[in-house]
Design a protein around this motif. Structure first.
Motif, PDB file in Angstrom:
ATOM      1  N   ASN A  36      -2.654   6.863  -7.294  1.00 39.50           N
ATOM      2  CA  ASN A  36      -3.368   5.652  -6.864  1.00 39.50           C
ATOM      3  C   ASN A  36      -3.023   5.241  -5.436  1.00 39.50           C
ATOM      4  O   ASN A  36      -3.265   4.098  -5.044  1.00 39.50           O
ATOM      5  CB  ASN A  36      -3.071   4.495  -7.821  1.00 39.50           C
ATOM      6  N   HIS A  70      -9.165   5.258  -1.249  1.00 42.15           N
ATOM      7  CA  HIS A  70     -10.060   4.381  -1.998  1.00 42.15           C
ATOM      8  C   HIS A  70     -11.506   4.841  -1.803  1.00 42.15           C
ATOM      9  O   HIS A  70     -12.279   4.939  -2.771  1.00 42.15           O
ATOM     10  CB  HIS A  70      -9.889   2.929  -1.559  1.00 42.15           C
ATOM     11  N   GLN A  71     -11.874   5.119  -0.566  1.00 39.13           N
ATOM     12  CA  GLN A  71     -13.231   5.598  -0.299  1.00 39.13           C
ATOM     13  C   GLN A  71     -13.443   6.988  -0.882  1.00 39.13           C
ATOM     14  O   GLN A  71     -14.510   7.291  -1.431  1.00 39.13           O
ATOM     15  CB  GLN A  71     -13.492   5.620   1.209  1.00 39.13           C
ATOM     16  N   GLY A  91      -3.250   4.616  -1.513  1.00 41.38           N
ATOM     17  CA  GLY A  91      -4.415   4.210  -0.734  1.00 41.38           C
ATOM     18  C   GLY A  91      -4.692   5.102   0.452  1.00 41.38           C
ATOM     19  O   GLY A  91      -5.826   5.168   0.933  1.00 41.38           O
ATOM     20  N   LEU A  92      -3.649   5.798   0.934  1.00 43.91           N
ATOM     21  CA  LEU A  92      -3.781   6.606   2.133  1.00 43.91           C
ATOM     22  C   LEU A  92      -3.119   7.967   1.923  1.00 43.91           C
ATOM     23  O   LEU A  92      -2.068   8.058   1.267  1.00 43.91           O
ATOM     24  CB  LEU A  92      -3.121   5.906   3.328  1.00 43.91           C
ATOM     25  N   ASP A 133      -8.710   7.697   3.738  1.00 44.99           N
ATOM     26  CA  ASP A 133      -8.709   6.470   2.946  1.00 44.99           C
ATOM     27  C   ASP A 133      -9.055   6.885   1.522  1.00 44.99           C
ATOM     28  O   ASP A 133     -10.212   7.166   1.198  1.00 44.99           O
ATOM     29  CB  ASP A 133      -9.759   5.501   3.501  1.00 44.99           C
ATOM     30  N   ARG A 136       0.847  -1.188   0.000  1.00 46.52           N
ATOM     31  CA  ARG A 136       0.000   0.000   0.000  1.00 46.52           C
ATOM     32  C   ARG A 136       0.883   1.239   0.000  1.00 46.52           C
ATOM     33  O   ARG A 136       1.993   1.219   0.525  1.00 46.52           O
ATOM     34  CB  ARG A 136      -0.913   0.032   1.225  1.00 46.52           C
TER      35      ARG A 136
END
Length: 321
Positions: free
Chosen positions: A100, A179-180, A102-103, A177, A15
């Motif tokens: 891209n 992704h969210q 994730g965090l 986050d 990640r």
């Protein structure tokens, strides 16, 4: 070991965590912050989590460049320029540059993280699967506050129990986050770029789309409050702008008739609070109560901001003109 098809198993890529700072003409503060972020990032790096530091310089003259390039850090560091003025442009550039990942962690250029700051944010996000995790800011004025400023509590920040669900966030201490965030198509609203409040609007949009905000009380960041903010004028301006923002984020998107009804209600509420605050300030002045005077004048300024926000008025705090 080969799998049943004779192929070597492919491990999942780690990640990515990006720790981001938007900066504007604070090169010395930034130079003090980045080595601390390097320590924070290295503390959480592992085979399953890679870390990077991102600096977005919102100064068209590139004032951050010399200080950043002079540093030697172990964590990969990227410096990009975002010449378009305003906080929204800088923060959306951060979202774009994170790609891209994730965090994404945000911290301001005039702050410093406490020990374990990033670790604590990650622990709470892992435990709660929240969209956003936010934490406290401790303010340290460079000079002792006079009684009037103490009364305003303008530098007193709220604290909550870790794991508490919150209804607001700020980008001065935040882990997202991504992704969210991407699934919700969240961006910072350009209508708030020069007035501030873009993070408040981001938080409200996040909640409206089903996201969650969770508090981490151990993830503390500290800011040193400069002398030019230790004035009555600055405090009252901040209170007024906060009142404006509170109304704007709640009336900018609803249907026209509903927004009009909300503005009318908030204007009436502001008028009542302004009247009460002004009356109590007069009583405090007559009593020689400087602390009470500050408290009630600050409250009245915030109420005035509610009225201004309901009328569509805004203080352009971050104008470069």
């Amino acid at each position: 070991m080969a799998d049943s098809g004779g192929r070597s198993p492919v491990s999942a890529p780690p990640r990515r965590l990006v720790v981001a700072v938007a900066t504007y003409r604070r090169p010395q503060l930034l130079a003090g912050l980045l080595p601390l972020l390097d320590e924070q990032a290295r503390a959480v790096s592992s085979e399953g989590l890679s870390t990077e530091i991102l600096v977005v310089d919102n100064d068209p003259e590139g004032s951050a460049g010399p200080e950043v390039t002079a540093l030697t850090l172990e964590t990969p560091l990227t410096l990009v320029s975002e010449p378009r003025p305003g906080l929204t442009a800088a923060r959306n550039r951060i979202l774009d540059e994170a790609g891209n990942a994730g965090l994404l962690a945000f911290i301001d250029d005039d702050e410093q993280p406490s020990s374990g700051w990033l670790t604590r944010l990650l622990e709470v996000m892992t435990a709660t699967e929240a969209t956003a995790v936010t934490g406290p800011v401790e303010s340290s004025p460079v000079e002792p506050l006079d009684m009037w400023l103490k009364g305003t509590e303008v530098f007193a920040r709220a604290r909550h129990s870790t794991g508490t669900t919150r209804r607001a966030l700020a980008t001065n201490n935040l882990l997202l986050d991504l992704h969210q965030v991407r699934d919700m198509s969240l961006r910072f609203d350009p209508r708030f770029g020069l007035t501030g409040g873009e993070d408040s609007m981001f938080g409200q949009s996040l909640l409206r789309r089903g996201g969650t905000i969770v508090w981490c009380d151990e993830a503390v960041v500290r800011e040193r409050v400069p002398e030019d903010r230790l004035t009555r004028a600055w405090a009252l301006n901040r209170a007024t702008r906060s009142g404006e923002t509170w109304v704007r984020v709640r009336t900018v998107d609803p249907p026209r008739l509903r927004a009009a009804g909300l503005r009318l209600r908030y204007a009436a509420t502001g008028a009542v609070r302004w009247t009460l605050g002004t009356a109590l300030a007069l009583i405090s002045r007559a009593r020689g109560d400087a602390e009470g005077l500050g408290r009630h004048q600050f409250s009245a300024a915030g109420a005035l901001g509610m009225i201004r926000g309901a009328l569509g008025r805004t203080i352009v705090e971050y104008s470069r003109g």
